[in-house]
Design an enzyme around this catalytic site. Sequence first.
Site, short mmCIF file in Angstrom:
data_model
loop_
_atom_site.label_atom_id
_atom_site.label_comp_id
_atom_site.label_asym_id
_atom_site.label_seq_id
_atom_site.Cartn_x
_atom_site.Cartn_y
_atom_site.Cartn_z
CD GLU A 55 -2.68 1.46 0.19
OE1 GLU A 55 -2.66 2.59 -0.34
OE2 GLU A 55 -3.40 0.52 -0.20
CG ASP A 87 -7.93 5.12 -8.52
OD1 ASP A 87 -8.79 5.32 -9.40
OD2 ASP A 87 -7.43 6.03 -7.83
CE LYS A 119 -10.60 13.67 -15.38
NZ LYS A 119 -10.03 14.97 -14.94
#
Length: 219
Positions: free
Chosen positions: A68, A123, A127
């Site tokens: 992470e 995630d 775009k």
Amino acid sequence: MRLRNIPGSRDIIAESSWVVQDPSSHRSAWNQVFQNDHPLHIEVGMGKGRFLMDLAQAYPERNYIGIEMYSSVLLRAVQKADALADSLPVPPGNFRFLRLDARELASVFAPGEVGRIYLNFSDPWPKDRHAKRRLTSRDFLARYEQILAPGGHVEFKTDNQDLFRFSLEEIRAKNWILEASTFDLHRDPVLNQNNIMTEYEEKFSSMGHPICKLIARPK
């Protein structure tokens, strides 16, 4: 939305026994960290760590490393690990955490050192100009190829169908072998067998979102 900027998070992480502080020094020698020769599996973008810790308890014959990059998220995983250890007679010894940007995987793991890579609810970077940042992009698949053992594979789960379709396209573009895939994991009797759910998986499935999953490996 990711947690950020929790005061003191980096200090707590630096002092935690769950977090490996100098991971590059263990490259090609993670068996020494765990003091055994069990297979090594990693989760990239582990969030708060529950999935990884559940895996570690279910499969003590494997070693797990959760990765992470955000300190304030990793802090939550450390807190969960501390709570888990306090609740058990013997704390689990087969998982560790790293604070690491996934682009640096090859600096931490040697070729062939990782048997399996988990990607969960990554995630989506919606775009188009950010497509290379997606953890299932061909750029990241190339990084995974550098560290996966022969026959090692990637398992990916998401509720984002656009990201899932993108991932399938990237796997084809990289000429990887798609071992299995589904757009509705919880209705798939084969892929859902022994499925360990993540926190996001529970949340999104409770909202009626079907969960997508694929398993793929390099040729």
